[in-house]
Scaffold this active site. Structure first.
Site, PDB file in Angstrom:
ATOM      1  CD  GLU A   1      -3.196  -0.782   1.952  1.00 39.11           C
ATOM      2  OE1 GLU A   1      -4.139  -0.219   1.630  1.00 39.11           O
ATOM      3  OE2 GLU A   1      -3.161  -1.439   3.168  1.00 39.11           O
TER       4      GLU A   1
ATOM      5  CB  SER B   1      -4.021  -3.961   2.770  1.00 43.40           C
ATOM      6  OG  SER B   1      -3.294  -5.229   2.407  1.00 43.40           O
TER       7      SER B   1
ATOM      8  CE1 TYR C   1      -7.012   1.669  -1.655  1.00 44.04           C
ATOM      9  CE2 TYR C   1      -6.086  -0.604  -1.425  1.00 44.04           C
ATOM     10  CZ  TYR C   1      -6.368   0.750  -0.840  1.00 44.04           C
ATOM     11  OH  TYR C   1      -6.070   0.848   0.588  1.00 44.04           O
TER      12      TYR C   1
ATOM     13  NE  ARG D   1     -12.246   3.029   6.849  1.00 43.70           N
ATOM     14  CZ  ARG D   1     -11.133   2.621   6.243  1.00 43.70           C
ATOM     15  NH1 ARG D   1     -10.323   3.411   5.620  1.00 43.70           N
ATOM     16  NH2 ARG D   1     -11.033   1.281   5.833  1.00 43.70           N
TER      17      ARG D   1
ATOM     18  CG  ASP E   1     -13.500  -1.202   7.955  1.00 45.25           C
ATOM     19  OD1 ASP E   1     -13.928   0.154   7.973  1.00 45.25           O
ATOM     20  OD2 ASP E   1     -12.641  -1.629   7.429  1.00 45.25           O
TER      21      ASP E   1
ATOM     22  CD  GLU F   1      -9.624  -4.509   8.739  1.00 38.66           C
ATOM     23  OE1 GLU F   1      -8.885  -5.014   9.336  1.00 38.66           O
ATOM     24  OE2 GLU F   1     -10.043  -4.350   7.661  1.00 38.66           O
TER      25      GLU F   1
ATOM     26  CG  ASN G   1      -7.387   1.370   8.640  1.00 41.49           C
ATOM     27  OD1 ASN G   1      -6.161   2.076   8.919  1.00 41.49           O
ATOM     28  ND2 ASN G   1      -7.442   0.825   7.397  1.00 41.49           N
TER      29      ASN G   1
ATOM     30  N   GLY H   1      -6.805   5.510   5.001  1.00 43.95           N
ATOM     31  CA  GLY H   1      -6.720   6.293   3.830  1.00 43.95           C
ATOM     32  C   GLY H   1      -6.998   7.590   3.956  1.00 43.95           C
TER      33      GLY H   1
END
Length: 325
Positions: free
Chosen positions: A14, A164, A234, A273, A275, A289, A291, A295
């Site tokens: 990443e 990721s 992506y 963040r 999820d 999870e 983060n 991003g």
């Protein structure tokens, strides 16, 4: 004027995503308050690209020398996805030098990179559920029959430490397990085998702003793929993101309570963040999870959510810096 070291790159696939995050942060920060120096971190060198070439970072005191002048940093803004910026390594280095930074501390960063440990800590939060799972280590024997007897198909197989979506598979029966295990072990020496939770998928940003834990509007992630993997994440057109998500106010409040408790329990700092999936039929909240260096490219989820909340992105980043300084 504060000197800000914006740390980008890292040791994972990443790298480019991180560089894009850094570009957006640098472009958003108030240039009258912050002098931003982007530092590219890779295994061999940490460098800053100055107008007339490449300058190495002096790791003894985390400084750079430009035109004979030594520049030290008041603050490090870490936007490295995966190791060493998301797993506590850079945080530990900066702690030893006494340089403040924007992310969770070394302990929380290290723990939250480990999906199994994180789930253990958040377990028991009112309203939060986690999928049944098994953690496997590469050095142990893996009897697919035991996995099949313990967990219900379909199963998700994923690297335990990957920040990721690389190395993930969804498996529908025993026959698919050996290949999926091999793929995940290629990325990490410990992996997670987890029951698949069917439902709507969301991601939500949380940040401490002006001393108050602030929950941003959630994003719903709709993908034409079977699950939200690296390609879905992506590749344009594969995934549709709706911010703010279409959720009833009472549910928004409940989700905010749950993720605030996650933030507190994991001792998070700055912006993170979470999820999660709302289980089909019941709308139960399933934690996927967290983060801790999400991003930050212009199209990333947190910038989308900041805009949806009616905030200016540059001010949002500035608040994160000023809170620590």
């Amino acid at each position: 004027m504060k000197n800000i070291a914006l740390l980008a790159g890292g040791f994972t696939g990443e790298y480019e995503v991180s560089v894009n995050s850094a570009k957006n942060i640098a472009a958003s920060l108030d240039a009258s308050k912050y002098k931003v120096y982007t530092i590219y971190v890779n295994r061999d060198r940490w460098i800053h690209e100055a107008g007339h070439g490449v300058v190495d970072v002096d790791k003894n005191d985390f400084s750079i020398t430009l035109d004979g002048e030594k520049i030290k940093f008041d603050f490090a803004f870490i936007t490295i996805h995966g190791t060493p910026g998301e797993d506590g390594k850079i945080q530990g280095y900066l702690d030893m030098l006494g340089i403040p930074y924007n992310t969770c501390d070394a302990t929380t960063s290290a723990i939250t990179m480990n999906k199994a440990y994180t789930k253990t800590i958040v377990n028991g939060i009112h309203g939060l559920h986690t999928a049944h799972s098994m953690r496997l280590f590469e050095k142990d024997m893996h009897d697919v029959a035991i996995i099949a007897a313990t967990l219900k198909f379909p199963l998700f197989i994923k690297p335990n430490n990957g920040g990721s979506s690389v190395g993930m598979s969804k498996v529908y029966n025993v026959a698919g397990l050996p290949d999926a295990l091999k793929k995940a072990f290629h990325e990490d020496e410990q992996i997670l085998v987890e029951e698949f939770i069917k439902g709507r998928e969301f991601s939500i940003g949380i940040a401490r702003l002006n001393g108050k834990i602030t929950v941003l509007p959630a994003t719903e992630i709709l993908t034409t793929k079977d699950f939200f993997d690296y390609e879905a994440k992506y590749t344009s057109g594969v995934t549709k993101e709706i911010t703010p998500a279409d959720l009833p106010p009472a549910q928004v409040d409940l989700i905010a309570d749950i993720v605030t408790e996650v933030y507190i329990r994991l001792n998070c700092k700055g912006m993170v963040r979470v999820d999660f999936i709302l289980l089909e039929g019941t709308n139960d909240f399933y934690f996927i999870e967290i983060n801790t260096t999400p991003g930050q490219s212009a199209a990333s989820l947190i910038p989308q959510q900041v805009r949806a909340a009616g905030m200016d992105l540059g001010e949002f980043y500035g608040t994160l810096i000023d809170a620590v300084l």
